[in-house]
Design a protein around this motif. Structure first.
Motif, mmCIF file in Angstrom:
data_model
loop_
_atom_site.group_PDB
_atom_site.id
_atom_site.type_symbol
_atom_site.label_atom_id
_atom_site.label_comp_id
_atom_site.label_asym_id
_atom_site.label_seq_id
_atom_site.Cartn_x
_atom_site.Cartn_y
_atom_site.Cartn_z
ATOM 1 N N VAL A 42 0.833 -1.297 0.089
ATOM 2 C CA VAL A 42 0.196 0.053 0.086
ATOM 3 C C VAL A 42 0.855 1.277 0.188
ATOM 4 O O VAL A 42 1.920 1.549 0.694
ATOM 5 N N PHE A 43 0.565 2.187 -0.669
ATOM 6 C CA PHE A 43 1.480 3.582 -0.992
ATOM 7 C C PHE A 43 0.577 4.275 -0.384
ATOM 8 O O PHE A 43 -0.873 4.629 -0.718
ATOM 9 N N ASP A 44 1.036 5.634 0.154
ATOM 10 C CA ASP A 44 0.814 6.982 0.329
ATOM 11 C C ASP A 44 0.603 7.599 -1.288
ATOM 12 O O ASP A 44 1.288 6.929 -1.978
ATOM 13 N N LEU A 45 0.209 8.816 -1.393
ATOM 14 C CA LEU A 45 0.237 9.322 -2.661
ATOM 15 C C LEU A 45 0.948 10.539 -2.997
ATOM 16 O O LEU A 45 2.200 10.641 -3.422
ATOM 17 N N ASP A 46 0.505 11.579 -2.175
ATOM 18 C CA ASP A 46 1.121 12.984 -2.056
ATOM 19 C C ASP A 46 2.446 12.849 -1.511
ATOM 20 O O ASP A 46 2.612 12.650 -0.318
ATOM 21 N N GLY A 47 3.692 13.301 -2.282
ATOM 22 C CA GLY A 47 4.828 13.043 -1.787
ATOM 23 C C GLY A 47 5.503 11.906 -1.639
ATOM 24 O O GLY A 47 6.842 11.606 -1.391
ATOM 25 N N THR A 48 4.995 10.869 -2.172
ATOM 26 C CA THR A 48 5.356 9.362 -2.274
ATOM 27 C C THR A 48 5.355 8.930 -3.923
ATOM 28 O O THR A 48 6.521 8.698 -4.182
ATOM 29 N N LEU A 49 4.348 8.900 -4.497
ATOM 30 C CA LEU A 49 4.021 8.444 -6.007
ATOM 31 C C LEU A 49 4.112 9.701 -6.681
ATOM 32 O O LEU A 49 4.634 9.826 -7.774
ATOM 33 N N ILE A 50 3.527 10.801 -6.102
ATOM 34 C CA ILE A 50 3.298 12.256 -7.010
ATOM 35 C C ILE A 50 3.822 13.390 -6.142
ATOM 36 O O ILE A 50 3.479 13.629 -5.118
ATOM 37 N N ASP A 51 4.164 14.501 -6.886
ATOM 38 C CA ASP A 51 4.534 15.640 -6.394
ATOM 39 C C ASP A 51 3.144 16.664 -6.863
ATOM 40 O O ASP A 51 3.316 17.126 -7.894
ATOM 41 N N SER A 52 2.490 16.633 -5.990
ATOM 42 C CA SER A 52 1.125 17.333 -6.192
ATOM 43 C C SER A 52 1.268 18.923 -5.580
ATOM 44 O O SER A 52 0.319 19.786 -5.631
ATOM 45 N N ALA A 53 2.390 19.157 -4.739
ATOM 46 C CA ALA A 53 2.545 20.503 -4.047
ATOM 47 C C ALA A 53 2.199 21.800 -5.188
ATOM 48 O O ALA A 53 1.479 22.440 -4.632
ATOM 49 N N PRO A 54 2.846 21.586 -6.325
ATOM 50 C CA PRO A 54 2.519 22.708 -7.072
ATOM 51 C C PRO A 54 0.907 23.088 -7.471
ATOM 52 O O PRO A 54 0.654 24.143 -7.498
ATOM 53 N N ASP A 55 0.328 22.054 -7.666
ATOM 54 C CA ASP A 55 -1.239 22.307 -7.957
ATOM 55 C C ASP A 55 -1.880 22.783 -6.498
ATOM 56 O O ASP A 55 -2.643 23.574 -6.737
ATOM 57 N N GLU A 90 3.318 16.089 -10.861
ATOM 58 C CA GLU A 90 3.977 15.412 -11.723
ATOM 59 C C GLU A 90 4.452 13.827 -10.841
ATOM 60 O O GLU A 90 4.365 13.916 -9.658
ATOM 61 N N ILE A 91 4.482 12.902 -11.602
ATOM 62 C CA ILE A 91 4.725 11.678 -11.022
ATOM 63 C C ILE A 91 6.348 11.604 -10.894
ATOM 64 O O ILE A 91 7.153 12.115 -11.737
ATOM 65 N N ALA A 97 -9.113 11.647 -9.223
ATOM 66 C CA ALA A 97 -9.170 12.566 -10.517
ATOM 67 C C ALA A 97 -7.631 12.713 -10.797
ATOM 68 O O ALA A 97 -7.319 12.471 -12.047
ATOM 69 N N VAL A 98 -6.567 13.058 -9.742
ATOM 70 C CA VAL A 98 -5.251 12.808 -10.093
ATOM 71 C C VAL A 98 -4.695 11.736 -10.597
ATOM 72 O O VAL A 98 -3.772 11.668 -11.657
ATOM 73 N N LEU A 99 -5.062 10.315 -10.044
ATOM 74 C CA LEU A 99 -4.643 9.160 -10.610
ATOM 75 C C LEU A 99 -5.116 8.912 -11.896
ATOM 76 O O LEU A 99 -4.517 8.436 -12.760
ATOM 77 N N ASN A 100 -6.333 9.399 -12.301
ATOM 78 C CA ASN A 100 -6.763 9.193 -13.634
ATOM 79 C C ASN A 100 -6.278 10.080 -14.445
ATOM 80 O O ASN A 100 -5.748 9.638 -15.977
ATOM 81 N N HIS A 101 -5.903 11.400 -14.179
ATOM 82 C CA HIS A 101 -5.212 12.051 -15.073
ATOM 83 C C HIS A 101 -3.847 11.534 -15.557
ATOM 84 O O HIS A 101 -3.369 12.097 -16.521
ATOM 85 N N LEU A 102 -3.073 11.105 -14.444
ATOM 86 C CA LEU A 102 -1.796 10.585 -14.594
ATOM 87 C C LEU A 102 -1.751 9.224 -15.053
ATOM 88 O O LEU A 102 -0.354 8.561 -15.037
ATOM 89 N N GLY A 107 10.149 13.066 -0.389
ATOM 90 C CA GLY A 107 8.931 13.666 -0.487
ATOM 91 C C GLY A 107 9.018 14.822 0.604
ATOM 92 O O GLY A 107 9.525 15.578 0.495
ATOM 93 N N TYR A 108 7.851 14.774 1.301
ATOM 94 C CA TYR A 108 7.342 15.956 2.159
ATOM 95 C C TYR A 108 7.665 15.953 3.554
ATOM 96 O O TYR A 108 7.249 16.798 4.313
ATOM 97 N N ARG A 109 8.620 15.052 3.947
ATOM 98 C CA ARG A 109 8.943 14.855 5.407
ATOM 99 C C ARG A 109 9.629 16.162 5.767
ATOM 100 O O ARG A 109 10.351 16.863 5.037
ATOM 101 N N LYS A 110 9.319 16.275 7.104
ATOM 102 C CA LYS A 110 10.031 17.538 7.759
ATOM 103 C C LYS A 110 11.257 17.297 8.854
ATOM 104 O O LYS A 110 11.526 18.073 9.261
#
Length: 218
Positions: free
Chosen positions: A5-18, A85-86, A117-122, A185-188
Motif C-alpha cells: 500500500v502506498f501513500d500518494l502525495d509526496g510518495t508517488l506524485i509531487d502534487s504540491a504545485p497544484d 508530476e509523477i 481525479a489525479v490518479l486518472n489524469h496521470l 517527499g514532504y517529510r520535515k
C-alpha cells in the motif's frame, strides 16, 4: 506475493504545485498574501481540513472562516491536476511490482474524489486494487484503520506500506507493518529520526527492498 500500500502525495506524485496554486487562488479571493511552495509542502499530509487550518493560521484568517474556505478548497481540489508530476521511476516500479504478482493499493489523506481525479489524469489508477482517501472512513492517518482496511481489501500476503512523511511513519508504527520511507517527499524530520524498516531515494531500488521483506516474511 505481498500486499503493498502506498501513500500518494509526496510518495508517488509531487502534487504540491497544484495544491499551492489552489490555495493561493483562495487567498487571493480573501485579499490575503499568497503562501510559498515551501509553505505548501509543509502543510500537506494530514488531509484537506488540516491544510486549510495551517493556511489560515499562516495568513491570520480567523477560525470562523474555516468551514467556508474548506468547502471552497474541496470544490476546487479535483481540478488541481495539471501541475502535478509523477516522481521519477514510479511507473516502472509499479509495473515491475505488478508483473511480479504483488497486490497494490493507495491509502492517502487526500479526499477520495481529488485522489481519483489525479490518479486518472496521470494514468495511475490501473495499478491499484484499492484506493482509500482521507474521507473514505470515519478516521484518517495516522489512525491505522484506513491502512488496515486497504490491506484487507487486497487479500492475503505480507503487508508493506510505502510513504514519505511523519504521518506515514506513525501510521505504519500503529499498524505494526514494515514501512519503506521514500526520502524525497514532504517529510520535515530527518530520516534517522523517523521509524522505518528501510529508506530509499530512487524508485529503482524499491523492488529489491520489497523482495527482501517478502523473503524475510517467508
Amino acid at each position: 506475493m505481498a500486499r503493498i500500500v502506498f501513500d500518494l502525495d509526496g510518495t508517488l506524485i509531487d502534487s504540491a504545485p497544484d495544491i499551492h496554486a489552489g490555495a493561493n487562488q483562495l487567498l487571493e479571493a480573501e485579499g490575503a498574501e499568497p503562501i510559498t511552495l515551501a509553505d505548501t509542502r509543509s502543510f500537506i499530509g494530514q488531509g484537506a481540513s488540516v491544510f486549510i487550518e495551517k493556511m489560515r493560521a499562516a495568513r491570520g484568517i480567523p477560525d470562523s472562516e474555516h468551514a467556508r474556505l474548506l468547502a471552497a478548497f474541496v470544490a476546487l481540489y479535483e481540478t488541481l491536476v495539471t501541475r502535478t508530476e509523477i516522481y521519477p521511476g514510479v511507473v516502472a516500479a509499479l509495473e515491475a511490482l505488478a508483473a511480479e504478482g504483488h497486490s497494490l493499493g493507495i491509502c492517502t489523506n487526500k479526499p477520495l474524489v481529488p485522489c481519483k481525479a489525479v490518479l486518472n489524469h496521470l494514468d495511475l489508477t490501473r495499478f491499484f486494487g484499492v484506493i482509500l482517501g482521507g474521507d473514505s472512513l470515519p478516521t484518517h492517518k495516522p489512525d491505522p484503520a484506513p491502512l488496515e482496511a486497504a490491506f484487507a481489501a487486497l487479500g492475503d500476503g505480507p503487508e508493506i506500506y510505502v510513504g514519505d512523511s511523519e504521518v506515514d511513519a506513525e501510521t505504519a508504527r500503529r499498524a505494526c507493518v514494515p514501512f519503506l520511507l521514500f526520502t524525497e517527499g514532504y517529510r520535515k524530520t530527518e530520516v534517522e529520526a523517523l521509524p522505518h524498516t528501510a529508506a530509499f531515494s530512487d524508485f529503482a531500488d524499491l523492488g529489491a527492498l520489497v523482495r527482501r521483506l517478502v523473503a524475510r516474511a517467508a
